[in-house]
Design a protein around this motif. Structure first.
Motif, mmCIF file in Angstrom:
data_model
loop_
_atom_site.group_PDB
_atom_site.id
_atom_site.type_symbol
_atom_site.label_atom_id
_atom_site.label_comp_id
_atom_site.label_asym_id
_atom_site.label_seq_id
_atom_site.Cartn_x
_atom_site.Cartn_y
_atom_site.Cartn_z
ATOM 1 N N GLN A 154 76.546 -4.642 36.344
ATOM 2 C CA GLN A 154 78.181 -5.540 34.690
ATOM 3 C C GLN A 154 78.612 -3.531 34.522
ATOM 4 O O GLN A 154 77.936 -2.446 34.861
ATOM 5 C CB GLN A 154 77.666 -4.818 33.725
ATOM 6 C CG GLN A 154 79.145 -5.322 32.549
ATOM 7 C CD GLN A 154 79.083 -6.622 33.198
ATOM 8 O OE1 GLN A 154 79.103 -7.877 34.143
ATOM 9 N NE2 GLN A 154 80.888 -7.159 32.593
ATOM 10 N N THR A 156 81.772 -2.975 33.212
ATOM 11 C CA THR A 156 82.950 -2.640 32.581
ATOM 12 C C THR A 156 83.171 -3.888 31.656
ATOM 13 O O THR A 156 82.835 -4.782 32.171
ATOM 14 C CB THR A 156 84.216 -2.546 32.952
ATOM 15 O OG1 THR A 156 85.197 -3.613 33.140
ATOM 16 C CG2 THR A 156 84.218 -1.360 33.364
ATOM 17 N N SER A 158 81.968 -7.416 29.502
ATOM 18 C CA SER A 158 80.805 -8.642 29.073
ATOM 19 C C SER A 158 80.717 -9.371 30.699
ATOM 20 O O SER A 158 81.968 -9.845 29.995
ATOM 21 C CB SER A 158 80.277 -8.116 28.352
ATOM 22 O OG SER A 158 80.785 -9.129 27.219
ATOM 23 N N LYS A 159 80.122 -10.491 30.266
ATOM 24 C CA LYS A 159 79.869 -11.290 30.964
ATOM 25 C C LYS A 159 79.142 -12.178 31.146
ATOM 26 O O LYS A 159 77.582 -12.194 30.991
ATOM 27 C CB LYS A 159 80.264 -11.093 32.624
ATOM 28 C CG LYS A 159 80.296 -12.565 33.921
ATOM 29 C CD LYS A 159 80.859 -12.161 34.972
ATOM 30 C CE LYS A 159 82.209 -10.977 34.567
ATOM 31 N NZ LYS A 159 82.555 -11.251 36.360
ATOM 32 N N SER A 160 79.431 -13.417 30.220
ATOM 33 C CA SER A 160 77.670 -14.361 30.473
ATOM 34 C C SER A 160 77.500 -15.044 31.912
ATOM 35 O O SER A 160 78.464 -15.892 32.211
ATOM 36 C CB SER A 160 78.520 -16.107 29.646
ATOM 37 O OG SER A 160 77.678 -16.468 29.100
ATOM 38 N N VAL A 191 74.180 -12.147 28.768
ATOM 39 C CA VAL A 191 75.205 -11.804 28.378
ATOM 40 C C VAL A 191 74.780 -10.375 29.078
ATOM 41 O O VAL A 191 73.951 -9.472 28.465
ATOM 42 C CB VAL A 191 75.742 -11.268 27.080
ATOM 43 C CG1 VAL A 191 77.269 -11.151 26.729
ATOM 44 C CG2 VAL A 191 76.795 -13.003 26.505
ATOM 45 N N ARG A 193 75.740 -6.591 29.988
ATOM 46 C CA ARG A 193 76.738 -5.460 29.328
ATOM 47 C C ARG A 193 76.912 -4.172 30.207
ATOM 48 O O ARG A 193 75.754 -4.495 31.609
ATOM 49 C CB ARG A 193 75.896 -5.567 27.723
ATOM 50 C CG ARG A 193 76.975 -6.450 26.984
ATOM 51 C CD ARG A 193 76.096 -6.095 25.285
ATOM 52 N NE ARG A 193 76.913 -6.972 25.071
ATOM 53 C CZ ARG A 193 75.934 -8.517 24.283
ATOM 54 N NH1 ARG A 193 75.193 -8.121 25.213
ATOM 55 N NH2 ARG A 193 76.786 -9.751 23.640
ATOM 56 N N GLU A 196 73.841 -2.906 32.282
ATOM 57 C CA GLU A 196 73.058 -3.948 32.361
ATOM 58 C C GLU A 196 72.635 -4.242 33.649
ATOM 59 O O GLU A 196 73.695 -4.435 34.237
ATOM 60 C CB GLU A 196 72.500 -5.035 31.867
ATOM 61 C CG GLU A 196 72.600 -4.180 30.343
ATOM 62 C CD GLU A 196 72.272 -5.364 28.976
ATOM 63 O OE1 GLU A 196 71.581 -5.386 28.388
ATOM 64 O OE2 GLU A 196 73.147 -6.478 29.365
ATOM 65 N N GLN A 211 83.192 -12.092 29.427
ATOM 66 C CA GLN A 211 83.399 -12.499 26.977
ATOM 67 C C GLN A 211 83.993 -10.961 27.461
ATOM 68 O O GLN A 211 85.344 -11.855 26.963
ATOM 69 C CB GLN A 211 81.795 -12.112 27.368
ATOM 70 C CG GLN A 211 81.031 -13.050 27.283
ATOM 71 C CD GLN A 211 81.023 -14.268 26.700
ATOM 72 O OE1 GLN A 211 81.748 -15.210 27.595
ATOM 73 N NE2 GLN A 211 80.285 -14.133 25.588
ATOM 74 N N GLU A 212 83.557 -10.307 26.351
ATOM 75 C CA GLU A 212 84.638 -9.040 26.037
ATOM 76 C C GLU A 212 85.084 -8.322 26.998
ATOM 77 O O GLU A 212 84.559 -7.564 27.729
ATOM 78 C CB GLU A 212 83.792 -8.751 24.942
ATOM 79 C CG GLU A 212 82.836 -9.158 23.966
ATOM 80 C CD GLU A 212 81.505 -7.907 22.981
ATOM 81 O OE1 GLU A 212 81.411 -7.301 23.416
ATOM 82 O OE2 GLU A 212 81.342 -8.681 22.820
ATOM 83 N N SER A 215 85.873 -8.087 32.157
ATOM 84 C CA SER A 215 84.882 -8.397 33.065
ATOM 85 C C SER A 215 84.484 -7.801 34.577
ATOM 86 O O SER A 215 85.599 -7.820 34.899
ATOM 87 C CB SER A 215 84.471 -9.877 32.509
ATOM 88 O OG SER A 215 82.914 -9.221 33.101
ATOM 89 N N HIS A 217 82.478 -6.869 37.312
ATOM 90 C CA HIS A 217 80.694 -5.763 38.248
ATOM 91 C C HIS A 217 81.026 -6.037 39.775
ATOM 92 O O HIS A 217 81.296 -6.659 40.223
ATOM 93 C CB HIS A 217 80.170 -7.596 37.736
ATOM 94 C CG HIS A 217 79.895 -8.277 38.196
ATOM 95 N ND1 HIS A 217 81.056 -9.627 37.995
ATOM 96 C CD2 HIS A 217 79.163 -9.115 39.576
ATOM 97 C CE1 HIS A 217 80.049 -10.726 38.962
ATOM 98 N NE2 HIS A 217 79.643 -10.266 39.486
#
Length: 322
Positions: A154, A156, A158-160, A191, A193, A196, A211-212, A215, A217
């Motif tokens: 990840q 920037t 966040s991703k579920s 999730v 971040r 991670e 998510q926020e 995102s 990755h």
């Protein structure tokens, strides 16, 4: 260097990580992963004016958008080639909930290429890199399986992530999990971040939703060999004999007897070369051939150095070195 990269991804790669390898997904929050690729590199690639498909794709609602939706044509030497990434169109699509996929980073981003070569050297397998940029609340690709183990880094936002079961047997294909086939059970929901890393074993179905924030990755895909690569390994190993000619550059016999004689020589070479080849040796050889196909580290033209050393003509027309 390879051990350093794997350690940045999963921490102590010599102990706990290998209990996950090819068997179960896992999240590693080691905090030591420094990605050589960032959104600033995406901006630079798009701003260069030379970036184009198929290195960039746009996806929405589980389908890839037509190339003309995110590219434009250029006028170059009175020609009008198409496929150039259009920043305005891409921004509009992102605002509308589309996901941007950047393919084969190692072919056009040198620091990523160096990282992948280091990781491949440790794992003994070829590695590719992709980048996904997804708006908040939007899904990226539909539920699918990859033909490779994946390290998700990840960058920037966040991703579920939802990771499902792997294939039941060897009769499976990479790609989208169809709605009309049995749906694999969910194994992990997390999730992710910045900093991670999520490990997804080869063939395990997965999907993700932003998510926020915006995102982004990296997906580092560890490519594994299959039967086709094993056959390539057998062929390459079988014809490689001490002092013999390469099969593709051999003689062109004119008569049936000459053809039969060449066939005999090739069979003798193959039998001799394969006599001591073990299963483990074949796998290692095929994986090495696979790794050899990774984009090499280019030497570079170094035109500035070449210009400084280029010979200069003398008044009498002769050429002298500088």
């Amino acid at each position: 260097m390879g051990a350093q990269i794997l350690g940045q991804l999963v921490g102590d790669a010599n102990s706990s990580f290998w209990s996950y390898w090819r068997s179960r997904p896992g999240v590693f929050a080691v905090g030591g992963m420094h990605s050589p690729f960032a959104l600033a590199d995406v901006d630079a690639a798009l701003a260069s004016g030379l970036f184009r498909e198929p290195y960039v794709e746009m996806w929405r609602d589980g389908r890839r958008l037509p190339v003309t939706d995110f590219t434009s044509t250029r006028t170059v030497a009175r020609e009008n080639p198409g496929g150039f990434a259009d920043e305005v169109k891409i921004r509009a699509l992102l605002d509308g909930g589309a996901t941007m996929l950047l393919r084969c980073l190692d072919q056009w981003h040198a620091p990523t290429r160096d990282m992948l070569h280091a990781l491949a050297a440790e794992l003994g397998r070829a590695v590719e890199a992709f980048c996904f940029v997804t708006p908040a609340g939007q899904a990226g690709l539909p539920l699918h399986r990859d033909d490779g183990d994946v390290f998700v880094v990840q960058l920037t936002g966040s991703k579920s992530w939802y990771v499902h079961e792997g294939p039941a047997d060897a009769r499976w294909q990479a790609g989208r999990v169809r709605d009309d086939e049995p749906q694999p059970a969910e194994l992990l929901h997390t999730v992710l971040r910045p900093g991670e890393v999520l490990y997804i074993p080869r063939g395990f179905a997965h999907r993700a939703t932003g998510q926020e924030g915006l995102s982004a990755h990296l997906s580092l895909a560890v490519r594994e060999i299959g039967v086709a690569e094993l056959l390539d390994g057998i062929q390459e190993h079988a014809i490689r004999a001490d002092g013999t000619e390469d099969a593709g550059a051999g003689p062109l016999p004119l008569s049936d007897a000459a053809i039969t004689a060449e066939a005999k020589k090739l069979l003798e070479t193959a039998r001799r070369q394969l006599a001591n080849l073990t299963e483990e040796g074949l796998v290692a050889h095929a994986r090495q051939l696979h790794m050899d196909r990774m984009p090499p580290r280019p030497e570079g033209l170094r035109l500035s150095e070449l210009a400084a050393a280029w010979p200069t003509p003398t008044p009498d027309g002769q050429v002298s070195g500088q």
